[in-house]
Design a protein around this motif. Structure first.
Motif, short mmCIF file in Angstrom:
data_model
loop_
_atom_site.label_atom_id
_atom_site.label_comp_id
_atom_site.label_asym_id
_atom_site.label_seq_id
_atom_site.Cartn_x
_atom_site.Cartn_y
_atom_site.Cartn_z
N ARG A 425 0.83 -1.22 0.00
CA ARG A 425 0.00 0.00 0.00
C ARG A 425 0.86 1.27 0.00
O ARG A 425 0.51 2.25 -0.64
CB ARG A 425 -0.91 -0.02 1.23
CG ARG A 425 -1.80 1.19 1.39
CD ARG A 425 -2.82 0.92 2.49
NE ARG A 425 -3.46 2.12 2.99
CZ ARG A 425 -4.48 2.76 2.40
NH1 ARG A 425 -4.95 2.29 1.26
NH2 ARG A 425 -5.02 3.83 2.94
N HIS A 426 2.00 1.25 0.70
CA HIS A 426 2.83 2.45 0.86
C HIS A 426 4.13 2.30 0.08
O HIS A 426 5.01 1.52 0.45
CB HIS A 426 3.12 2.70 2.34
CG HIS A 426 1.91 3.06 3.13
ND1 HIS A 426 1.42 4.35 3.22
CD2 HIS A 426 1.07 2.29 3.87
CE1 HIS A 426 0.34 4.36 3.98
NE2 HIS A 426 0.10 3.12 4.38
N SER A 516 4.23 8.70 10.88
CA SER A 516 4.12 7.47 10.09
C SER A 516 3.96 6.25 10.98
O SER A 516 3.28 5.29 10.62
CB SER A 516 5.36 7.30 9.20
OG SER A 516 5.49 8.37 8.30
N GLU A 523 -2.91 0.75 10.60
CA GLU A 523 -3.22 -0.08 9.43
C GLU A 523 -2.83 -1.53 9.68
O GLU A 523 -3.51 -2.45 9.22
CB GLU A 523 -2.51 0.48 8.20
CG GLU A 523 -3.08 1.81 7.74
CD GLU A 523 -2.64 2.18 6.34
OE1 GLU A 523 -1.92 1.38 5.69
OE2 GLU A 523 -3.02 3.28 5.88
N LEU A 542 -5.11 5.35 -1.54
CA LEU A 542 -4.32 6.53 -1.23
C LEU A 542 -4.33 7.47 -2.43
O LEU A 542 -3.97 7.06 -3.54
CB LEU A 542 -2.88 6.14 -0.88
CG LEU A 542 -2.70 5.35 0.42
CD1 LEU A 542 -1.26 4.88 0.57
CD2 LEU A 542 -3.11 6.20 1.62
N GLN A 545 1.21 9.38 -3.23
CA GLN A 545 2.26 8.66 -2.52
C GLN A 545 3.36 9.65 -2.16
O GLN A 545 3.35 10.81 -2.59
CB GLN A 545 2.81 7.53 -3.40
CG GLN A 545 1.83 6.39 -3.65
CD GLN A 545 1.71 5.43 -2.47
OE1 GLN A 545 2.51 5.45 -1.53
NE2 GLN A 545 0.70 4.56 -2.53
N GLU A 656 -4.24 15.27 2.02
CA GLU A 656 -3.86 14.05 1.29
C GLU A 656 -2.64 13.36 1.90
O GLU A 656 -2.41 12.18 1.68
CB GLU A 656 -3.56 14.40 -0.17
CG GLU A 656 -4.76 14.85 -0.99
CD GLU A 656 -5.08 16.32 -0.79
OE1 GLU A 656 -6.08 16.78 -1.36
OE2 GLU A 656 -4.34 17.00 -0.04
N SER A 659 -2.54 10.36 5.62
CA SER A 659 -2.62 8.90 5.70
C SER A 659 -1.40 8.21 5.10
O SER A 659 -1.41 7.00 4.90
CB SER A 659 -3.89 8.41 5.00
OG SER A 659 -3.95 8.90 3.68
N LEU A 660 -0.34 8.98 4.82
CA LEU A 660 0.85 8.41 4.17
C LEU A 660 1.93 8.05 5.17
O LEU A 660 2.08 8.69 6.21
CB LEU A 660 1.44 9.41 3.17
CG LEU A 660 0.66 9.70 1.89
CD1 LEU A 660 1.43 10.69 1.03
CD2 LEU A 660 0.40 8.42 1.11
#
Length: 710
Positions: A425-426, A516, A523, A542, A545, A656, A659-660
């Motif tokens: 996801r990341h 983070s 998560e 997401l 990135q 935005e 959530s990174l």
């Protein structure tokens, strides 16, 4: 008939019919039963859970009331004491004959009088263990290092207590009832005891609820007459620090009980919106702009409804949440709101009025997914860490390690899959770095299977096992990363027993930061729960990135924009001293050793309450107030009146980015001129203005500042 045994009206009837003189009941049953008209009852024994002071007040006068404590593993009763109706929280007394009790810290050492620790029970009543569960037996029944008896063991109760000066024990709560809310570790039992001591409260239970994801709050369930929430808050603030005061108070006629007469915590209802707001009355938004702002506040503060006169900071807001609100206002209303505006107008009504007069100002361009495929540029912060890594390739100073002890059944495959999903996801977690023609770039790799190594230490003796766990976790935390080869996330699972594991996670700072870590844990927990239940986790995609942020930063912070932002810092830091000359007991080394330690400092609750009140009266945050005091202290010690302090800021000015996983954190230089003739209030006003201005110019990376200002 069964109803004769139930608390309430039938129980006193049964006691009178049978002319019982000694009764033993749980506190919940005593609370639900009238104590009037029972002349034959001369001795009342309470046990099974904490005894509230109001139950003592009802049942103790004119008879003997014994408060007992003890788990099944110690043959039920281990301590007891006679209690009287003096308004204080009743003690659980002293140990019975042939029972030994110890209050120990996390290292197994006795604690002084008044200090909280875990209660350990020894003596002939301690059970042999749990049938068919050797690992749990080994965990809870530990060697007795104090009695001198060969083979003697202590039972670890999991209960937090403290010695009183009269040699009796006060019950505080359960270790597993410790919760962490907004970074503070809280004993729920301590909050409950403080509530029960309030004049109007008969009984109380406190939970840490997370009715909305990521929004954990303390909620108090209170039984009493004519409850005044403001008075309850004031009472708690006299006895507890601010962070232990519940966000909501739910009045109940009675606490729900299980079939065995104990409080049924699972049956306690979620608080509604009116209980979560400040103490004043709700006033609905009056205009479409106020309605939009109220919706944004509700989203950021995680409060169901917000009134036009509600104060942002009273509802739990702080400068970090204020930054998030600014990002949402920019996106929703197309207005660049200065952070200082929220401090000047902290209610919906006042902020709406300010927004109507606001000019557009310099707006941040949107953060969108605009990059192309292939190697990507580094952000300014990443470039600095790359440069430092070239100077010292084996340095582990920028490792971000965490070790978590996991108790209970662990689905190792579900945990491995959770990490695999997280990395997929990341992109930051599957990124490596390389150099081409003298310039560093980042390469994002395709998702791949994740390996979770498991080291089995369960065959070792307990003392050896703990030492080896610490050694392995420390070694893993200090092992350097290779930025070119990667990976820059490492995981290892240490198996200590069948239901005891330690998970060691290490990331390099170039792909992560403190915020983070919160994203990772949240998560990971969600994915683990889904995989262990046989389903797939569902996350919203997401929108961007980290590499998109790096490109955005490079494209925006250049030319006139960069010069304008840098102009503020050039003016702000012109002529600042190069170093702070603190008097030390040894000379400053030529090369920093990075050896250090932490020393926790605890302030009395009265002091923290007065500090928060002072900050609120001056329209500042506690951070600004404490920074003022810190800079004043540095000035006194150093003999300098020009003090600059570096402070981290999250750097996530776009919604935005929240959530990174990535390296967004920045460092702000906060400079203060300490003038001896000024009052502390004037100093605080200067620090507040400096801090707010720094927030508005936070986009200049510290690395660029160092480069430009040398």
């Amino acid at each position: 008939p069964l109803e004769k045994l139930m608390p309430g009206a039938p129980l006193p009837l049964l006691l009178r019919e049978q002319e019982l003189s000694v009764v033993s009941l749980t506190p919940a049953a005593l609370a639900a039963t009238s104590s009037e008209g029972l002349p034959a009852v001369r001795t009342v024994i309470s046990g099974g859970e904490a005894l509230p002071a109001d139950v003592v007040a009802r049942w103790a006068p004119g008879r003997r009331l014994l408060n007992t404590y003890g788990p099944t593993e110690a043959t039920v009763i281990a301590t007891f004491g006679e209690v009287v109706a003096d308004g204080s929280v009743p003690s659980i007394g002293k140990p019975l004959a042939n029972v030994r009790v110890y209050v120990l810290d996390t290292y197994g050492q006795p604690v002084p009088v008044g200090v909280r620790g875990e209660l350990h029970i020894g003596g002939v009543g301690v059970a042999r263990g749990y049938a068919g569960r050797p690992s749990l037996t080994a965990e809870r029944f530990v060697p007795d290092a104090f009695s001198g008896e060969e083979g003697a063991r202590l039972y670890r109760t999991g209960d937090v207590v403290r010695w009183r000066t009269d040699g009796q024990l006060d019950f505080v709560g359960r270790i597993d009832a410790q919760v962490k809310v907004r970074g503070f570790r809280i004993e729920l039992g301590e909050v409950e005891n403080a509530l029960r001591a309030a004049p109007s409260v008969k009984d109380a239970v406190v939970l840490a609820r997370e009715d909305a994801p990521g929004d954990k709050r303390l909620v108090a369930y209170v039984v009493g007459e004519s409850l005044d929430v403001s008075a309850l808050r004031a009472h708690l603030k006299q006895h507890l620090p601010e962070y232990m005061v519940p966000a909501a108070f739910v009045p109940l006629e009675a606490l729900p009980l299980t079939s065995n007469g104990k409080v049924d915590r699972k049956a306690l209802p979620a608080p509604d919106a009116s209980m979560l707001r400040a103490s004043h009355a709700y006033e609905a938004p009056a205009t479409p702009l106020e309605e939009k702002l109220a919706a944004l506040w509700s989203e950021v503060l995680r409060v169901p409804t917000v009134g036009r006169t509600d104060n942002f900071f009273e509802l739990g807001g702080h400068s970090l949440l204020a930054t998030q609100l600014v990002a949402r206002v920019r996106a929703a209303l197309d207005v660049e709101l200065p952070l200082r505006a929220l401090f000047e107008a902290p209610t919906i009504a006042a902020l709406a009025e300010k927004l109507q007069r606001a000019s557009t100002g310099t707006r941040l361009p949107p953060l969108t997914r605009t990059r192309t495929e292939g190697p990507q540029q580094l952000s300014f912060a990443q470039q600095r860490l790359w440069f430092l890594d070239q100077l010292a390739p084996d340095d582990a100073s920028y490792n971000l390690p965490v070790a978590l002890r996991l108790l209970g059944h662990l689905d190792v495959e579900a945990l491995r899959r959770a990490f695999e999903a997280l990395v997929a996801r990341h992109e930051a977690l599957r990124t490596t770095f390389f150099e081409e023609e003298g310039q560093p770039f980042q390469r994002i790799h395709a998702p791949a299977a994740w390996a979770l190594p498991v080291e089995d230490l369960s065959s070792l003796e307990e003392s050896t096992r703990e030492a080896e766990t610490l050694r392995l976790a420390t070694s893993e935390a200090r092992r350097a990363f290779h930025l070119v080869h990667g990976p820059l996330l490492r995981t290892v699972l240490l198996r200590l027993a069948e239901e005891t594991h330690v998970l060691v996670v290490t990331m390099h700072h170039i792909v992560s930061d403190g915020w983070s870590m919160g994203v990772l844990v949240k998560e990971l927990a969600t994915s683990y729960a889904a995989f262990s239940a046989g389903s797939e986790p569902s996350f919203a995609p997401l929108p961007v990135q980290y590499a998109d942020f790096a490109l955005w930063q490079r494209q925006w912070l250049q030319g006139e924009t960069l010069e304008s932002q840098l102009g503020y810092w050039k003016r702000q830091l012109a002529g600042a001293p190069a170093a702070l000359e603190l008097p030390t007991d040894r000379p400053r080394p030529a090369v920093q050793s990075r050896r250090g330690a932490t020393l926790p400092v605890h302030f009395p609750s009265q002091l923290t309450d007065s500090l928060r009140s002072l900050a609120q009266r001056e329209g500042a945050t506690p951070f600004m107030l404490l920074l003022s005091a810190f800079q004043l202290l540095l000035s006194r010690y150093s003999g300098q009146d020009d003090i600059s302090v570096g402070s981290p800021i999250a750097g996530r000015t776009h919604a935005e980015a929240e959530s990174l996983i990535g390296f967004f954190v920045n460092t702000l230089v906060l400079r203060t001129q300490v003038q001896p003739q000024s009052t502390f209030r004037q100093l605080l006003a200067q620090v507040k203005a400096t801090t707010l201005a720094a927030y508005e110019h936070q986009h200049v990376p510290f690395e660029k500042l160092v480069e430009v200002l040398q």
